[in-house]
Design a protein around this motif. Structure first.
Motif, mmCIF file in Angstrom:
data_model
loop_
_atom_site.group_PDB
_atom_site.id
_atom_site.type_symbol
_atom_site.label_atom_id
_atom_site.label_comp_id
_atom_site.label_asym_id
_atom_site.label_seq_id
_atom_site.Cartn_x
_atom_site.Cartn_y
_atom_site.Cartn_z
ATOM 1 N N LEU A 76 -32.969 29.372 1.533
ATOM 2 C CA LEU A 76 -34.390 29.117 1.500
ATOM 3 C C LEU A 76 -35.197 29.325 0.382
ATOM 4 O O LEU A 76 -35.896 28.416 -0.031
ATOM 5 N N ILE A 77 -35.205 30.788 0.206
ATOM 6 C CA ILE A 77 -35.913 31.171 -0.997
ATOM 7 C C ILE A 77 -35.657 30.347 -2.252
ATOM 8 O O ILE A 77 -35.979 29.718 -3.044
ATOM 9 N N SER A 114 -33.819 32.877 16.796
ATOM 10 C CA SER A 114 -35.975 32.313 16.251
ATOM 11 C C SER A 114 -35.482 32.157 14.432
ATOM 12 O O SER A 114 -36.725 31.728 13.701
ATOM 13 N N SER A 115 -34.471 33.480 13.488
ATOM 14 C CA SER A 115 -34.768 33.378 12.049
ATOM 15 C C SER A 115 -34.953 32.628 11.618
ATOM 16 O O SER A 115 -36.140 32.704 10.737
ATOM 17 N N ILE A 116 -33.984 31.278 11.336
ATOM 18 C CA ILE A 116 -34.253 30.198 10.619
ATOM 19 C C ILE A 116 -35.733 29.127 11.064
ATOM 20 O O ILE A 116 -36.294 28.445 10.072
ATOM 21 N N ALA A 626 -29.810 21.103 9.157
ATOM 22 C CA ALA A 626 -28.545 22.114 9.091
ATOM 23 C C ALA A 626 -28.906 23.216 8.368
ATOM 24 O O ALA A 626 -28.324 22.417 6.742
ATOM 25 N N VAL A 627 -29.714 23.927 7.839
ATOM 26 C CA VAL A 627 -29.953 24.647 6.643
ATOM 27 C C VAL A 627 -27.955 25.075 6.144
ATOM 28 O O VAL A 627 -27.952 24.988 4.801
ATOM 29 N N ASN A 628 -27.050 25.796 6.802
ATOM 30 C CA ASN A 628 -25.915 26.861 6.317
ATOM 31 C C ASN A 628 -25.520 25.867 7.182
ATOM 32 O O ASN A 628 -24.577 26.633 8.527
ATOM 33 N N PRO A 689 -35.544 23.296 12.383
ATOM 34 C CA PRO A 689 -34.717 23.968 11.910
ATOM 35 C C PRO A 689 -34.943 24.346 13.891
ATOM 36 O O PRO A 689 -36.012 24.491 14.045
ATOM 37 N N THR A 690 -33.697 24.750 14.401
ATOM 38 C CA THR A 690 -33.977 25.713 15.255
ATOM 39 C C THR A 690 -32.358 26.324 15.920
ATOM 40 O O THR A 690 -31.400 26.358 14.902
ATOM 41 N N GLY A 691 -32.331 27.764 17.234
ATOM 42 C CA GLY A 691 -31.416 28.403 16.789
ATOM 43 C C GLY A 691 -29.951 27.875 17.149
ATOM 44 O O GLY A 691 -29.513 26.997 17.703
#
Length: 731
Positions: A76-77, A114-116, A626-628, A689-691
């Protein structure tokens, strides 16, 4: 470089020790609303550090327990910073709830998948703020318009010229600039992403250190003069120490001291082996007057009796009483779920040092706010005097979440504090739980019983009721306030709002108290609610002569995303029905948890020994953006493996109050040669995004159970575990 502190508009910018440090956080109040509305003002706090060497260090507010969150935070960063992935590093953030809180939970901690979800907006804005400073620094250095300067893969450049610079070259100038308001920055559109959502995206940022042995875990901690502590615990839950004889223990080489603590008797030694062997020689007597003396069957009998009447109402629609009174047929089922040990590969352990004035703790801390609160209370110190350094943990599955329930006894943080206080200040100690400690004396997934009923009229489901009876890990804990009017939401999540629409519906629950300490397991309430709902809907659809997929879809009128995952997984598996020949059958299950939708189909056979063999699992997941993707697939695959361990073997049983299991010999996980082939389908989405860390777990047990029913296993024998004692599973 001399340290420089500048406060501007409640946003702090710090340049020091050859690094640029920038950051921001949302205020605690209405934190979730602020995530949705990025125009809320951020307060300044450090999330990103850029060194003179160009290394970008991300401070993760979430603990890496193997789920890939360090990679997620870095992605994300890096996306908005346009950083060079090879120069990204991640470290754990210090304990500071006002700065590093989980915006979903309101405290600093990792859990609930919950992180992402909670960091997606926040961390991207931190990356964008860092990028803006790099561009502004280059514009000042080159005397060029910032609007014409771009950043690519960690290099700041002016197109059409030879002007370019790495991040490290711009740190000194950036340190003199006023940082931008992150809320004012324009973030990338999905079509501009270079890291987020890419199938061949950034590699796991922690992989190299883990495979080379460089990664540091609590058990690796060795400090000069450190003592290792093991604790002799009572054989029954709820017993209290009366006395102990340590004469033989003190004679064992390496044993330094023996002290009573609230958990039992602590043995201090110069090595782990000496602490364990010294403990073995310790003799103790216990007061069992208030201990749990019952066996598993007796506890379930209490649950069964309790569930004969409705509990506290969770949700109700229509008139179930009238629907059952006018039913052509009533279908009933009972599903029981035993205590489960989390069994992470690294059992609990942690280092603590108390000098009489302050406390330093180092371990795989998962909920920093709660653990720090326990330590401050134990030592009578203010929070600023209690430092926790979070390091990576070798798995958790919920075991490292300490809800702080004094009625059920202390856990790791309290054990560390008690052991330090007992021996006195100036001694660094490492408290170690062995595998046997954790399986025999740990905190378990609660025992739960579901009583299900369905009314059938005109060959359709006219009513559905679900009564739950089980232990509560919220009761008397730090989250006791979450229990409203006697209802623990964790007992009914997934069963009070199933993906199916019924005209007449009721879900209610009873909290059954007990002496056995309980806590959350991976996927929380969905570990049992999904199984009960999905096994029962399959039973009812079978009685109605309906296909498991089509029958479910017909009932999903108010659950379009759940229906989408079911259609996707059915397509991937080429679904034509549950029986596929070759003595195999397929079972279906659908779940919604942590705002993620997931559907699974499991292909199963029954071996000559009568035990199930899972050959392949298809899983469709709708988790928003989907981030990763590679991490998501790994989490789903790992969750399915973990869920199969639970489904086939997970069973902590009591006999006259004594836990019958002790280690992986009789509480065994899934073996690698039992792992099925898995196909994961990630549904494209532009939703937030969700978990995903827990979502592989809930559907796998009911999917396997439903397949077994198609192969002739009695539907009344589909409670967990599915592997029946006395046989070995077919390989």
């Amino acid at each position: 470089m001399k340290e420089l502190n500048i406060d501007v508009s409640r946003r702090r910018f710090i340049a020091g020790a050859g690094a640029l440090i920038i950051g921001a956080s949302l205020p605690l109040k209405k934190a979730m609303a602020a995530v949705i509305n990025p125009q809320r003002e951020f307060e300044a706090n450090a999330f990103v550090q850029i060194g003179l060497d160009g290394i970008v260090t991300v401070l993760s507010k979430h603990t890496e327990v193997g789920q890939g969150v360090y990679t997620g935070m870095a992605t994300l960063i890096a996306e908005e910073l346009d950083a060079d992935w090879s120069k990204i590093r991640v470290v754990a953030a210090p304990v500071d709830t006002s700065v590093y809180k989980n915006l979903s939970l309101g405290i600093q901690g990792t859990g609930g998948s919950s992180s992402i979800a909670n960091a997606y907006e926040q961390m991207r804005r931190m990356g964008a703020a860092a990028r803006s400073l790099m561009v502004s620094a280059a514009a000042k250095l080159w005397n060029q318009p910032a609007s014409e300067i771009i950043v690519q893969n960690g290099v700041v450049m002016l197109p059409g010229t030879d002007l370019k610079a790495g991040f490290g070259e711009l740190v000194a100038i950036a340190a003199q600039l006023t940082p931008p308001d992150p809320a004012s920055l324009v973030l990338k559109k999905p079509e501009q992403f270079t890291y987020i959502g890419k199938v061949k995206g950034p590699h796991r940022i922690d992989s190299r250190d883990k495979v080379t042995g460089k990664a540091m875990y609590s058990q690796d901690i060795k400090k000069p003069g450190m003592l290792t502590v093991t604790i002799k615990r009572p054989p029954l839950f709820g017993s209290k120490l009366v006395s102990f004889d340590d004469s033989l223990t003190r004679q064992y080489p390496g044993v330094v001291d023996v002290k009573a603590t609230p958990s039992g008797v602590a043995v201090y030694a110069t090595s782990t082996w000496a602490a364990i062997k010294g403990r073995d020689l310790l003799k103790a007597s216990w007061d069992d007057a208030n201990a749990e003396r019952r066996s598993t069957a007796e506890i379930f009998a209490e649950f069964r009796s309790t569930a004969t009447t409705p509990g506290v109402l969770a949700r109700k629609t229509g008139d179930t009483r009238q629907a059952f009174a006018s039913a052509d047929k009533i279908i009933e089922a009972e599903y029981t779920f035993p205590y489960l040990a989390h069994a992470p590969m690294e059992p609990l352990n942690g280092y603590i040092f108390w000098d009489g004035d302050s406390v330093y703790a180092e371990y795989g801390c998962q909920i920093q706010t709660l653990d720090q609160a326990q330590l401050t209370a134990a030592f009578g110190l203010p929070p600023e005097k209690v430092k926790i350094e979070t390091i990576m943990a070798g798995g958790s599955f919920g075991r490292r979440i300490d809800f702080g329930n004094p009625k059920l006894g202390p856990d790791l943080a309290a054990d560390m504090a008690a052991a330090a206080l007992a021996i006195g200040p100036g001694k660094g100690i490492k408290v170690v739980w062995t595998r046997e400690d954790d399986i025999r004396s740990g905190w378990y997934r609660p025992m739960v019983l579901h009583k299900m009923r369905a009314a059938i009229r005109n060959n359709q489901i006219s009513a559905w009721t679900n009564t739950v009876a089980g232990n509560s890990f919220f009761k008397d804990s730090a989250f006791d306030a979450a229990i409203k009017n006697g209802l623990d939401p964790m007992l009914v999540e997934g069963s009070s709002e199933p993906p199916y629409t019924f005209a007449n519906f009721q879900c209610d629950a009873h909290i059954v108290p007990g002496h056995v300490p309980v806590t959350s397991l991976r996927s929380v309430g969905s570990t049992h609610t999904c199984h009960a709902v999905e096994a029962f809907i399959d039973k009812v659809l079978d009685a109605l002569g309906q296909d498991p997929v089509e029958g479910r879809l017909a009932l999903m009128t108010d659950a379009p995303r759940e229906a989408g995952t079911l259609r996707a997984v059915a397509k991937a598996a080429n679904w034509t029905g549950p029986l596929v020949g070759n003595n195999r059958a397929r079972g279906v299950a659908v779940a919604k948890a942590f705002n993620t939708r997931v559907a699974q189909i499991a292909e199963v056979s029954i071996g000559e020994n009568g035990q199930p063999r899972v050959h392949k699992v298809w899983c469709a997941v709708d988790c928003g953006i989907a981030v990763n993707p590679d991490v998501i697939k790994a989490q789903i695959e790992g969750g399915i493996g973990y869920g199969l361990s639970v489904a086939l073997y997970g069973n902590i049983t009591l006999k006259a109050g004594h836990v019958e299991q002790s280690n992986f010999n009789n509480y065994r996980p899934l073996r690698i040669n039992e792992m099925p082939e898995i196909e994961v389908i990630i549904i494209p989405s532009d939703e937030a995004p969700t978990g995903v860390g827990e979502l592989g777990v809930p559907p796998i047990a009911p999917a396997v159970a439903n397949a077994l029913a198609k192969l002739g296993r009695s539907r009344d024998d589909l409670s967990l575990p599915l592997h029946k004692p006395g046989s070995t599973i077919e390989v």
